[in-house]
Motif scaffolding. Structure first.
Motif, mmCIF file in Angstrom:
data_model
loop_
_atom_site.group_PDB
_atom_site.id
_atom_site.type_symbol
_atom_site.label_atom_id
_atom_site.label_comp_id
_atom_site.label_asym_id
_atom_site.label_seq_id
_atom_site.Cartn_x
_atom_site.Cartn_y
_atom_site.Cartn_z
ATOM 1 N N ILE A 166 -71.651 -62.855 102.019
ATOM 2 C CA ILE A 166 -70.843 -62.674 100.804
ATOM 3 C C ILE A 166 -71.745 -62.652 99.579
ATOM 4 O O ILE A 166 -71.583 -61.819 98.677
ATOM 5 C CB ILE A 166 -69.790 -63.797 100.678
ATOM 6 N N GLN A 167 -72.731 -63.567 99.547
ATOM 7 C CA GLN A 167 -73.664 -63.600 98.415
ATOM 8 C C GLN A 167 -74.499 -62.331 98.358
ATOM 9 O O GLN A 167 -74.762 -61.788 97.280
ATOM 10 C CB GLN A 167 -74.582 -64.824 98.525
ATOM 11 N N ALA A 168 -74.917 -61.828 99.523
ATOM 12 C CA ALA A 168 -75.708 -60.591 99.562
ATOM 13 C C ALA A 168 -74.891 -59.417 99.036
ATOM 14 O O ALA A 168 -75.415 -58.562 98.300
ATOM 15 C CB ALA A 168 -76.172 -60.315 100.990
ATOM 16 N N PHE A 169 -73.623 -59.368 99.402
ATOM 17 C CA PHE A 169 -72.755 -58.319 98.864
ATOM 18 C C PHE A 169 -72.677 -58.424 97.340
ATOM 19 O O PHE A 169 -72.821 -57.430 96.624
ATOM 20 C CB PHE A 169 -71.335 -58.433 99.443
ATOM 21 N N TYR A 170 -72.440 -59.646 96.873
ATOM 22 C CA TYR A 170 -72.295 -59.851 95.428
ATOM 23 C C TYR A 170 -73.568 -59.481 94.678
ATOM 24 O O TYR A 170 -73.521 -58.783 93.658
ATOM 25 C CB TYR A 170 -71.916 -61.299 95.152
ATOM 26 N N ASP A 171 -74.703 -59.941 95.185
ATOM 27 C CA ASP A 171 -75.969 -59.647 94.521
ATOM 28 C C ASP A 171 -76.219 -58.146 94.436
ATOM 29 O O ASP A 171 -76.837 -57.662 93.481
ATOM 30 C CB ASP A 171 -77.129 -60.315 95.269
ATOM 31 N N GLY A 172 -75.723 -57.413 95.426
ATOM 32 C CA GLY A 172 -75.979 -55.979 95.460
ATOM 33 C C GLY A 172 -75.028 -55.143 94.631
ATOM 34 O O GLY A 172 -75.329 -53.975 94.338
ATOM 35 N N ILE A 173 -73.878 -55.715 94.246
ATOM 36 C CA ILE A 173 -72.885 -54.914 93.518
ATOM 37 C C ILE A 173 -72.463 -55.508 92.181
ATOM 38 O O ILE A 173 -71.724 -54.872 91.431
ATOM 39 C CB ILE A 173 -71.612 -54.710 94.379
ATOM 40 N N ARG A 174 -72.953 -56.681 91.850
ATOM 41 C CA ARG A 174 -72.479 -57.377 90.651
ATOM 42 C C ARG A 174 -72.736 -56.579 89.376
ATOM 43 O O ARG A 174 -72.005 -56.728 88.384
ATOM 44 C CB ARG A 174 -73.134 -58.758 90.546
ATOM 45 N N HIS A 175 -73.755 -55.721 89.381
ATOM 46 C CA HIS A 175 -74.088 -54.947 88.186
ATOM 47 C C HIS A 175 -73.195 -53.723 88.007
ATOM 48 O O HIS A 175 -73.269 -53.051 86.983
ATOM 49 C CB HIS A 175 -75.549 -54.507 88.231
ATOM 50 N N LYS A 176 -72.343 -53.427 88.990
ATOM 51 C CA LYS A 176 -71.472 -52.244 88.891
ATOM 52 C C LYS A 176 -70.100 -52.548 89.510
ATOM 53 O O LYS A 176 -69.703 -51.903 90.486
ATOM 54 C CB LYS A 176 -72.135 -51.035 89.553
ATOM 55 N N PRO A 177 -69.397 -53.514 88.932
ATOM 56 C CA PRO A 177 -68.113 -53.933 89.506
ATOM 57 C C PRO A 177 -67.065 -52.830 89.571
ATOM 58 O O PRO A 177 -66.188 -52.854 90.428
ATOM 59 C CB PRO A 177 -67.669 -55.075 88.584
ATOM 60 N N ASP A 178 -67.161 -51.846 88.679
ATOM 61 C CA ASP A 178 -66.174 -50.771 88.688
ATOM 62 C C ASP A 178 -66.221 -49.954 89.983
ATOM 63 O O ASP A 178 -65.234 -49.300 90.344
ATOM 64 C CB ASP A 178 -66.374 -49.838 87.490
ATOM 65 N N THR A 179 -67.352 -49.996 90.683
ATOM 66 C CA THR A 179 -67.458 -49.227 91.920
ATOM 67 C C THR A 179 -66.667 -49.858 93.053
ATOM 68 O O THR A 179 -66.535 -49.257 94.126
ATOM 69 C CB THR A 179 -68.923 -49.072 92.371
ATOM 70 N N PHE A 196 -62.632 -61.990 86.832
ATOM 71 C CA PHE A 196 -62.742 -60.560 87.101
ATOM 72 C C PHE A 196 -61.358 -59.918 87.143
ATOM 73 O O PHE A 196 -60.442 -60.428 87.786
ATOM 74 C CB PHE A 196 -63.451 -60.347 88.443
ATOM 75 N N ARG A 197 -61.197 -58.815 86.426
ATOM 76 C CA ARG A 197 -59.936 -58.086 86.426
ATOM 77 C C ARG A 197 -60.116 -56.804 87.233
ATOM 78 O O ARG A 197 -60.859 -55.915 86.831
ATOM 79 C CB ARG A 197 -59.500 -57.762 85.001
ATOM 80 N N ARG A 198 -59.419 -56.723 88.343
ATOM 81 C CA ARG A 198 -59.531 -55.556 89.212
ATOM 82 C C ARG A 198 -58.930 -54.321 88.551
ATOM 83 O O ARG A 198 -57.978 -54.415 87.784
ATOM 84 C CB ARG A 198 -58.783 -55.797 90.529
ATOM 85 N N GLY A 199 -59.449 -53.164 88.935
ATOM 86 C CA GLY A 199 -58.817 -51.927 88.533
ATOM 87 C C GLY A 199 -57.455 -51.833 89.210
ATOM 88 O O GLY A 199 -57.270 -52.339 90.314
ATOM 89 N N ASN A 200 -56.511 -51.209 88.548
ATOM 90 C CA ASN A 200 -55.152 -51.131 89.081
ATOM 91 C C ASN A 200 -54.724 -49.668 89.168
ATOM 92 O O ASN A 200 -54.706 -48.945 88.166
ATOM 93 C CB ASN A 200 -54.187 -51.913 88.183
ATOM 94 N N PHE A 201 -54.380 -49.226 90.362
ATOM 95 C CA PHE A 201 -54.028 -47.830 90.614
ATOM 96 C C PHE A 201 -52.795 -47.409 89.807
ATOM 97 O O PHE A 201 -52.761 -46.321 89.221
ATOM 98 C CB PHE A 201 -53.785 -47.639 92.111
ATOM 99 N N CYS A 202 -51.797 -48.279 89.773
ATOM 100 C CA CYS A 202 -50.576 -47.951 89.034
ATOM 101 C C CYS A 202 -50.861 -47.826 87.545
ATOM 102 O O CYS A 202 -50.283 -46.972 86.849
ATOM 103 C CB CYS A 202 -49.507 -48.999 89.283
ATOM 104 N N SER A 203 -51.755 -48.666 87.044
ATOM 105 C CA SER A 203 -52.118 -48.593 85.627
ATOM 106 C C SER A 203 -52.798 -47.268 85.315
ATOM 107 O O SER A 203 -52.562 -46.668 84.255
ATOM 108 C CB SER A 203 -53.042 -49.749 85.254
ATOM 109 N N LEU A 204 -53.641 -46.798 86.218
ATOM 110 C CA LEU A 204 -54.296 -45.521 86.003
ATOM 111 C C LEU A 204 -53.281 -44.389 85.916
ATOM 112 O O LEU A 204 -53.402 -43.476 85.094
ATOM 113 C CB LEU A 204 -55.285 -45.241 87.144
ATOM 114 N N ILE A 205 -52.269 -44.439 86.787
ATOM 115 C CA ILE A 205 -51.231 -43.411 86.747
ATOM 116 C C ILE A 205 -50.473 -43.455 85.428
ATOM 117 O O ILE A 205 -50.300 -42.436 84.748
ATOM 118 C CB ILE A 205 -50.241 -43.608 87.916
ATOM 119 N N ARG A 206 -50.039 -44.653 85.041
ATOM 120 C CA ARG A 206 -49.209 -44.790 83.841
ATOM 121 C C ARG A 206 -49.973 -44.499 82.555
ATOM 122 O O ARG A 206 -49.387 -44.066 81.563
ATOM 123 C CB ARG A 206 -48.620 -46.203 83.797
ATOM 124 N N ASN A 207 -51.276 -44.743 82.578
ATOM 125 C CA ASN A 207 -52.078 -44.554 81.374
ATOM 126 C C ASN A 207 -52.858 -43.240 81.370
ATOM 127 O O ASN A 207 -53.721 -43.029 80.523
ATOM 128 C CB ASN A 207 -53.059 -45.725 81.212
#
Length: 221
Positions: A166-179, A196-207
């Protein structure tokens, strides 16, 4: 017992080059994890009676987490794509046919996308099967105790592997959370960063810039 497991590794110039590259590139935790992924994926293929190219599966398994390493991590691509691209460049440089390169690329790119790989090329399906076994234990009971112990003996699983990966995953992606939008790695960021606020698919549609559609009450947009 480890000898028989290691015999599963293809005895080829390409496989030896893959081993050397990944051993020099990844941490010990990720190298052993990737090695186990190949072993579990191979056994899954045997259990399922599948015909598959073990050399391609080996390349995919060994490269599948290379995108977590700083030298191969882009600023805005998913880490899976970074690893797939690294494998593509390596395999093309070693003269692997384009169709086989694409198979490995696809296997790595989709290895964290549940429900899709199992319906695809055997190499794609088995790479994901190996990952799901070693990280999540989803098919734990499908392997005998002898098989599990032989693989872990040959490629040790650290006592703290669960938190370590889990830490290895975090260390490898923490600089680009949007991905992590729309994939399981968003859970990793959320685990390490409570705000952390996740991206929301419904929000993308509505906005979106398309006209019409008022925000629904309580949608969190």
């Amino acid at each position: 017992m480890s000898t028989s497991i290691e015999a599963f590794v293809p005895d080829s110039k390409l496989a030896r080059a893959v081993t050397a590259f990944v051993r020099d590139t990844e941490t010990e935790l990720l190298f052993n994890h990737s090695s186990r992924v190949y072993q579990f994926g191979t056994i899954a293929g045997v259990h399922r009676g599948l015909s598959f190219d073990r050399e391609l599966l080996y390349a995919g398994a060994m490269f599948h987490d290379v995108g977590l390493m700083a030298n191969y991590s882009s600023a805005n691509e998913r880490f899976e794509v970074d690893g797939a691209n690294a494998a593509r460049d390596f395999l093309k440089a070693h003269g692997v046919p384009e169709a086989d390169v694409y198979t490995v690329w696809t296997a790595i790119a989709l290895h964290t996308t549940p429900g899709i790989p199992i319906h695809m090329h055997a190499v794609v399906a088995l790479l994901t099967a190996g990952v799901e076994m070693d990280v999540l234990g989803l098919s734990y009971a499908d392997y005998s105790e002898v098989e599990r112990e032989a693989i872990v003996s040959a490629f040790p699983r650290a006592p703290d592997f669960k938190e370590g990966i889990i830490q290895a995953f975090y260390d490898g992606i923490r600089h680009k959370p949007d991905t992590t939008f729309g994939n399981v790695k968003a859970d990793v960021i959320a685990d390490k960063e409570p705000n952390f606020r996740r991206g929301n698919f419904c929000s993308l549609i509505r906005n979106s810039r398309w006209p019409g559609g008022d925000h629904a009450p309580g949608c969190g947009c």
